[in-house]
Scaffold this motif. Sequence first.
Motif, PDB file in Angstrom:
ATOM      1  N   LEU A   1       5.486   9.207 -10.690  1.00  0.00           N
ATOM      2  CA  LEU A   1       4.073   9.200 -11.066  1.00  0.00           C
ATOM      3  C   LEU A   1       3.288  10.288 -10.341  1.00  0.00           C
ATOM      4  CD1 LEU A   1       2.964   5.454 -11.396  1.00  0.00           C
ATOM      5  CD2 LEU A   1       3.869   7.003 -13.117  1.00  0.00           C
ATOM      6  N   VAL A   2       3.151  10.146  -9.035  1.00  0.00           N
ATOM      7  CA  VAL A   2       2.326  11.088  -8.267  1.00  0.00           C
ATOM      8  C   VAL A   2       2.967  11.342  -6.899  1.00  0.00           C
ATOM      9  CG1 VAL A   2       0.129  10.475  -9.360  1.00  0.00           C
ATOM     10  CG2 VAL A   2       0.910   9.191  -7.352  1.00  0.00           C
TER      11      VAL A   2
ATOM     12  N   SER B   1      -3.727   3.246 -13.762  1.00  0.00           N
ATOM     13  CA  SER B   1      -3.051   4.473 -13.352  1.00  0.00           C
ATOM     14  C   SER B   1      -3.352   4.725 -11.882  1.00  0.00           C
ATOM     15  CB  SER B   1      -3.531   5.653 -14.199  1.00  0.00           C
ATOM     16  OG  SER B   1      -3.060   5.554 -15.518  1.00  0.00           O
TER      17      SER B   1
ATOM     18  N   PHE C   1       0.571  11.484 -13.865  1.00  0.00           N
ATOM     19  CA  PHE C   1      -0.460  10.668 -13.213  1.00  0.00           C
ATOM     20  C   PHE C   1      -1.228   9.806 -14.206  1.00  0.00           C
ATOM     21  CE2 PHE C   1      -2.071  14.962 -14.002  1.00  0.00           C
ATOM     22  CZ  PHE C   1      -3.178  14.713 -14.800  1.00  0.00           C
TER      23      PHE C   1
ATOM     24  N   ASN D   1      -2.435  15.330  -9.019  1.00  0.00           N
ATOM     25  CA  ASN D   1      -1.217  14.515  -9.017  1.00  0.00           C
ATOM     26  C   ASN D   1      -0.875  14.010  -7.619  1.00  0.00           C
ATOM     27  OD1 ASN D   1      -0.601  17.023  -8.002  1.00  0.00           O
ATOM     28  ND2 ASN D   1       1.364  17.199  -9.052  1.00  0.00           N
TER      29      ASN D   1
ATOM     30  N   GLU E   1       2.377  11.432  -2.847  1.00  0.00           N
ATOM     31  CA  GLU E   1       1.610  10.459  -2.073  1.00  0.00           C
ATOM     32  C   GLU E   1       1.330  10.976  -0.658  1.00  0.00           C
ATOM     33  OE1 GLU E   1       3.189   6.496  -2.180  1.00  0.00           O
ATOM     34  OE2 GLU E   1       3.472   6.521  -4.357  1.00  0.00           O
TER      35      GLU E   1
ATOM     36  N   THR F   1      -6.028   9.526  -8.143  1.00  0.00           N
ATOM     37  CA  THR F   1      -5.689  10.876  -7.693  1.00  0.00           C
ATOM     38  C   THR F   1      -6.987  11.631  -7.401  1.00  0.00           C
ATOM     39  OG1 THR F   1      -5.595  11.694  -9.982  1.00  0.00           O
ATOM     40  CG2 THR F   1      -3.518  10.942  -8.994  1.00  0.00           C
TER      41      THR F   1
ATOM     42  N   GLY G   1      -1.745  10.978  -4.930  1.00  0.00           N
ATOM     43  CA  GLY G   1      -2.364   9.686  -4.680  1.00  0.00           C
ATOM     44  C   GLY G   1      -1.908   9.124  -3.349  1.00  0.00           C
TER      45      GLY G   1
END
Length: 254
Positions: A183-184, A103, A163, A245, A186, A106, A247
Amino acid sequence: MKIILRLAIFLIFLNSINLNCQSKIVKIKGGEYIPLYGRDSLMVTIDDFWIDVYPVTNKEYVNYVKKNPNWQRSKAIKLFVDESYLRDWQNDTLLNANQKLNSPITNISWFAAKSYCENQGKRLPTVDEWEYVAMANKTMPDARSLKSYNQFILSWYEKPKTFNQTIGSTFKNYWQVYDLHGLVWEWTSDFNSVLITGESRKDVDKDNNLFCGSAAINATDLMNYAAFMRYAIRGSLKAKYTMKNLGFRCVKDN
């Protein structure tokens, strides 16, 4: 003969490792695009560069802090991280049982992300580089005008705990890059520059109206709420902040 055979197998093994490593970064052909900020709809030129195919993972960051203990949770300088830095880990070098190795990492600050990329011989992408790659869908380098493109992104914003998904869970875009949406959020190298005026955006009057939501008045596409969300999140951050959340991924100059 056996020695030659073993050597051949070893060379094949090394080559497969190199191919796997190389597959994690792809080249982006530069070009021009009109970003969603500022007052003048300025065309921005992007030079060729390389970008990570996936966000940096928990596994990769665990390995990093093992080799760089100054970025372990208990040792990181508080000037560079807030109290939430890696807070879900069991300890300095061990994830919790519910965290997946693949994963995205984060609860990571801009300082930590920047240091990680530099350690890899890379850097964080600029806002413009990130947006340039992220405006692609599966088949088009610029899909921002498509309703389906924006609906996909906005639907992600409404989903909880994305996440926890593993990298590669979302679509591979036109540039062969995964997970820019889905996903997240950034980090970018200049994460808060969009809402700060000055010569970097080719205006010199430092108009305070460009802070926060008022920047939307001058955007190139008022319907692109998904992009406004990204710019608003970036503009609200400080470099030591961490989020569950949020990354990052790295890029490399051509």
